[in-house]
Write a protein that holds these residues in place. Structure first.
Motif: not given
Ligand SMILES: *Cc1c(COP(=O)(O)O)cnc(C)c1O
Length: 362
Positions: A344-350, A337-340, A82-85
């Motif tokens: 995709n890699k979350d390179i900016h730590n979002w 949507t691929s970061i969510h 579970v992640v929050i953007f």
């Protein structure tokens, strides 16, 4: 700050989401609430079962609009986490909005932690299908029962959660936007850069009139000269000219979108020439006539990216990509949507991870 009290709602059946979630129609079992009083500061933080608010009819925010809000999303990734953007950026923006309308600041790490707990407790409400999400709505209201224009002395912060479907159930299709110069949404030095209900009240009539003319939303011009483009509906706007991607420079009347910020960063990562500057409607029309206006799209948490197929202004209909979404808009939509979803890699730590630990009940 004292501890967060948690009272779990009684439920005898598992959470079951309907096949068509829509947007903002369904709410989860729990809310977060916290009160502010001048002598105590923020206190009484708790997560508890959702129920209606009991309010005195003179409660100040109803009469004088002292409210700020946020809108952000949590997702389940493909590996089930579970992640929050970008929640911290949203809570900081809540504080920025608050400043302008005399609402006391919240402690960002405390609210972030409370939000993670709330999302963890209601994690079964997070949809798993592609493009679906748990929409998070924090808001603060001036809660004194008093008639008279001044800042309230007491406040309430509430966070509610709503599972939402894909904004475009029929796919990523371009929308028709109408340039509006009969009404203004916001002016510099006004409330435009705050997420506060007054701005949305100011936008309703124009949006209704645009809908009657067959348009989905309104493109707002600046409130002073009615010359420069500012925002589209409740989204920030980007224009792709032949040699440059541009977005209006933040000037005090534009809402500083988190999606806008993310898109600027992604475009920079891709080596795209992206500029924040003033963009006049005249420039857009003359570039369109020269064949240099390639794409227009909006950015915001709800729709993520919205491709503008047709841009109308008085009798002129600028047809960009009326049938299929613009190429860059689609690429950005897929990237975000691929970061969510964790593809995709979350390179900016979002992404902020919500722990899957069982909650401690106090
Ligand atoms: C919320 C909002 C946006 C988009 O902001 P995000 O942080 O990207 O969701 C843009 N314009 C207005 C007027 C808004 O209310």
């Amino acid at each position: 700050m004292e501890n967060l009290k948690i009272k779990i709602a009684y439920r005898n059946t598992p959470v079951e989401l309907p096949p068509n979630l829509g947007f903002g129609l369904i709410f989860t079992d729990h809310v977060f609430e916290m009160d502010y009083a001048p002598e105590k500061g923020w206190h009484n933080a708790s997560i508890k079962p959702l129920k209606d608010l009991a309010l005195h009819p003179a409660t100040m925010f109803i009469h004088y609009g002292q409210v700020v809000f946020e809108g952000l999303k949590a997702f389940k990734t493909i590996s089930g986490e579970v992640v929050i953007f970008r929640p911290e950026k949203h809570i900081k923006r809540l504080n920025n909005s608050s400043k302008r309308i005399c609402i006391p600041q919240v402690d960002v790490p405390f609210v972030l932690n409370a939000l993670r707990e709330l999302v963890a407790i209601d994690k079964d409400w997070i949809p798993i299908n592609k493009y679906e999400a748990l929409y998070i709505r924090p808001f603060i209201i001036g809660s004194d029962p008093f008639l008279g224009v001044k800042p309230s002395t007491n406040y309430k912060l509430i966070i509610i959660l709503s599972p939402v479907g894909a904004y475009y159930p029929e796919g990523f299709k371009p929308v028709k936007i109408l340039v509006q110069d009969d009404y203004v949404r916001a002016v510099r030095k006004g409330l435009g850069e705050c997420k506060t209900p007054a701005n949305y009240a100011a936008s309703l009539l124009a949006a209704e009139e645009a809908k009657k003319r067959g348009y989905t939303q309104v493109l707002w011009l600046d409130g002073i000269e009615q010359k420069y483009i500012e925002e589209v509906g409740t989204m920030n706007i980007f224009i792709r000219f032949k040699n440059e991607v541009v977005t209006p420079k933040l000037n005090g009347s534009i809402l500083p979108g988190v999606t806008r910020d993310s898109v600027i960063q992604i475009l920079k990562d891709w080596g795209v020439n992206i500029t924040e500057r003033f963009i006049s409607l005249d420039e857009i029309i003359s570039e369109y006539k020269k064949g240099n206006l390639l794409e227009v799209f909006g950015t915001g948490t709800a729709a993520i990216i919205s491709s503008v197929g047709t841009l109308g202004y008085k009798d002129l209909e600028m047809k960009l990509n009326p049938v299929e979404a613009g190429e860059l808009a689609l690429k950005l939509f897929n990237e975000l949507t691929s970061i969510h979803s964790g593809q995709n890699k979350d390179i900016h730590n979002w992404l902020t991870y919500v722990e899957n630990k069982p909650v401690e009940i106090i």
